[in-house]
Scaffold this motif. Structure first.
Motif, PDB file in Angstrom:
ATOM      1  N   UNK A  23      44.584   3.682  60.906  1.00 54.78           N
ATOM      2  CA  UNK A  23      43.581   2.844  61.560  1.00 54.78           C
ATOM      3  C   UNK A  23      43.950   1.394  61.303  1.00 54.78           C
ATOM      4  N   UNK A  24      44.215   0.650  62.389  1.00 50.37           N
ATOM      5  CA  UNK A  24      44.709  -0.717  62.272  1.00 50.37           C
ATOM      6  C   UNK A  24      43.696  -1.685  62.861  1.00 50.37           C
ATOM      7  N   UNK A  25      43.252  -2.643  62.067  1.00 46.97           N
ATOM      8  CA  UNK A  25      42.413  -3.736  62.557  1.00 46.97           C
ATOM      9  C   UNK A  25      43.364  -4.853  62.992  1.00 46.97           C
ATOM     10  N   UNK A  26      43.088  -5.457  64.158  1.00 45.08           N
ATOM     11  CA  UNK A  26      44.026  -6.448  64.698  1.00 45.08           C
ATOM     12  C   UNK A  26      43.320  -7.482  65.564  1.00 45.08           C
ATOM     13  N   UNK A  27      42.212  -8.033  65.097  1.00 42.60           N
ATOM     14  CA  UNK A  27      41.460  -8.977  65.924  1.00 42.60           C
ATOM     15  C   UNK A  27      41.662 -10.430  65.530  1.00 42.60           C
ATOM     16  N   UNK A  28      42.496 -10.699  64.566  1.00 42.25           N
ATOM     17  CA  UNK A  28      42.722 -12.078  64.148  1.00 42.25           C
ATOM     18  C   UNK A  28      41.417 -12.726  63.713  1.00 42.25           C
ATOM     19  N   UNK A  29      41.259 -13.995  64.045  1.00 40.19           N
ATOM     20  CA  UNK A  29      40.024 -14.717  63.709  1.00 40.19           C
ATOM     21  C   UNK A  29      39.005 -14.655  64.845  1.00 40.19           C
ATOM     22  N   UNK A  30      39.240 -13.763  65.827  1.00 40.01           N
ATOM     23  CA  UNK A  30      38.366 -13.697  66.998  1.00 40.01           C
ATOM     24  C   UNK A  30      37.046 -12.974  66.742  1.00 40.01           C
ATOM     25  N   UNK A  31      37.010 -12.091  65.759  1.00 38.23           N
ATOM     26  CA  UNK A  31      35.781 -11.362  65.452  1.00 38.23           C
ATOM     27  C   UNK A  31      35.140 -12.034  64.251  1.00 38.23           C
ATOM     28  N   UNK A  32      34.057 -12.739  64.504  1.00 39.98           N
ATOM     29  CA  UNK A  32      33.389 -13.502  63.453  1.00 39.98           C
ATOM     30  C   UNK A  32      32.763 -12.566  62.424  1.00 39.98           C
ATOM     31  N   UNK A  33      32.835 -12.928  61.151  1.00 44.91           N
ATOM     32  CA  UNK A  33      32.147 -12.122  60.137  1.00 44.91           C
ATOM     33  C   UNK A  33      30.655 -12.058  60.449  1.00 44.91           C
ATOM     34  N   UNK A  34      30.043 -10.959  60.109  1.00 37.87           N
ATOM     35  CA  UNK A  34      28.615 -10.783  60.351  1.00 37.87           C
ATOM     36  C   UNK A  34      28.296  -9.325  60.561  1.00 37.87           C
ATOM     37  N   UNK A  35      27.077  -9.064  60.998  1.00 37.89           N
ATOM     38  CA  UNK A  35      26.592  -7.702  61.138  1.00 37.89           C
ATOM     39  C   UNK A  35      27.433  -6.870  62.109  1.00 37.89           C
ATOM     40  N   UNK A  36      27.784  -7.444  63.277  1.00 38.48           N
ATOM     41  CA  UNK A  36      28.574  -6.665  64.236  1.00 38.48           C
ATOM     42  C   UNK A  36      29.951  -6.340  63.665  1.00 38.48           C
ATOM     43  N   UNK A  37      30.608  -7.310  63.047  1.00 36.43           N
ATOM     44  CA  UNK A  37      31.919  -7.066  62.441  1.00 36.43           C
ATOM     45  C   UNK A  37      31.805  -5.997  61.356  1.00 36.43           C
ATOM     46  N   UNK A  38      30.761  -6.067  60.541  1.00 36.19           N
ATOM     47  CA  UNK A  38      30.560  -5.063  59.492  1.00 36.19           C
ATOM     48  C   UNK A  38      30.406  -3.668  60.087  1.00 36.19           C
ATOM     49  N   UNK A  39      29.693  -3.572  61.202  1.00 41.68           N
ATOM     50  CA  UNK A  39      29.497  -2.262  61.848  1.00 41.68           C
ATOM     51  C   UNK A  39      30.806  -1.739  62.440  1.00 41.68           C
ATOM     52  N   UNK A  40      31.614  -2.626  63.008  1.00 38.96           N
ATOM     53  CA  UNK A  40      32.917  -2.220  63.549  1.00 38.96           C
ATOM     54  C   UNK A  40      33.808  -1.713  62.416  1.00 38.96           C
ATOM     55  N   UNK A  41      33.838  -2.445  61.316  1.00 37.31           N
ATOM     56  CA  UNK A  41      34.640  -2.039  60.155  1.00 37.31           C
ATOM     57  C   UNK A  41      34.166  -0.690  59.622  1.00 37.31           C
ATOM     58  N   UNK A  42      32.861  -0.487  59.546  1.00 38.15           N
ATOM     59  CA  UNK A  42      32.314   0.790  59.066  1.00 38.15           C
ATOM     60  C   UNK A  42      32.709   1.934  60.002  1.00 38.15           C
ATOM     61  N   UNK A  43      32.631   1.717  61.308  1.00 41.76           N
ATOM     62  CA  UNK A  43      33.006   2.766  62.263  1.00 41.76           C
ATOM     63  C   UNK A  43      34.498   3.069  62.174  1.00 41.76           C
ATOM     64  N   UNK A  44      35.314   2.033  62.104  1.00 45.68           N
ATOM     65  CA  UNK A  44      36.770   2.204  62.071  1.00 45.68           C
ATOM     66  C   UNK A  44      37.225   2.891  60.792  1.00 45.68           C
TER      67      UNK A  44
END
Length: 193
Positions: free
Chosen positions: A114-135
């Protein structure tokens, strides 16, 4: 070089891309999560998809990749996605994001990498946390990256200049899996005196 096959899944209206696949063998596919989808499809590619192929093809144990995004709305320019997100009503956006997170989670469950590759485009916060949890399936699996930005974000495949990822560079661990530490009770310490 092996023949590369492709598929993609779009919404009926064509404004959302749910997933894009490229594969060259029967080995497992890496799951790559970025921020905003492009117009690339089953038979149409773009620079990001070409670069992903170059970065992943030839790695042992990887026979292709599946691309998902933190938001599935097609926006070739991330600023267009920001404008679209700002115009959405909260209820509709929440439902769309929940469906996307469920899709990411299902694909992550079947992936070996599982590779995260969004650079600085995905701002830290609740949505990013949920994406990380799902991934990561709630931290049960580590998340890899091609490299990290100076801020520690997982670098985008098209990073330029000194941030450009050299071909053949090993993946780096971006987020380790969380291992549950069993609670132990020292019976002598817990005895009521």
């Amino acid at each position: 070089m092996a023949d590369v096959h492709g598929s993609a899944e779009f919404s009926p209206c064509g404004l959302h891309r749910f997933r894009l696949d490229r594969w060259w063998s029967d080995e497992p596919r890496a799951l790559v999560c970025m921020r905003n989808p492009s117009t690339a499809g089953a038979n149409w590619t773009d620079p990001t998809i070409c670069r992903l192929r170059a970065l992943l093809q030839g790695r042992p144990g990887i026979g292709g990749f599946t691309v998902v995004n933190a938001d599935d709305r097609i926006a070739t320019d991330p600023r267009d996605l920001d404008v679209w997100l700002a115009a959405q009503d909260v209820v509709s956006l929440k439902a769309a994001r929940q469906a996307n997170l469920e899709r990411i989670r299902a694909l992550a469950a079947a992936a070996t990498v599982r590779i995260a590759a969004w650079g600085n485009l995905l701002a830290p916060g609740l949505h990013a946390d949920r994406v990380i949890a799902a991934l990561s399936l709630n931290g049960a699996h580590p998340l890899q990256a091609f490299a990290l930005t100076g801020d520690g974000a997982p670098i985008h495949p098209l990073a330029r200049g000194r941030n450009r990822v050299p071909l053949g560079m090993p993946l780096v661990e971006w987020r380790a899996c969380r291992t549950a530490v069993p609670a132990t009770i020292d019976h002598q310490e817990s005895t009521v005196r």
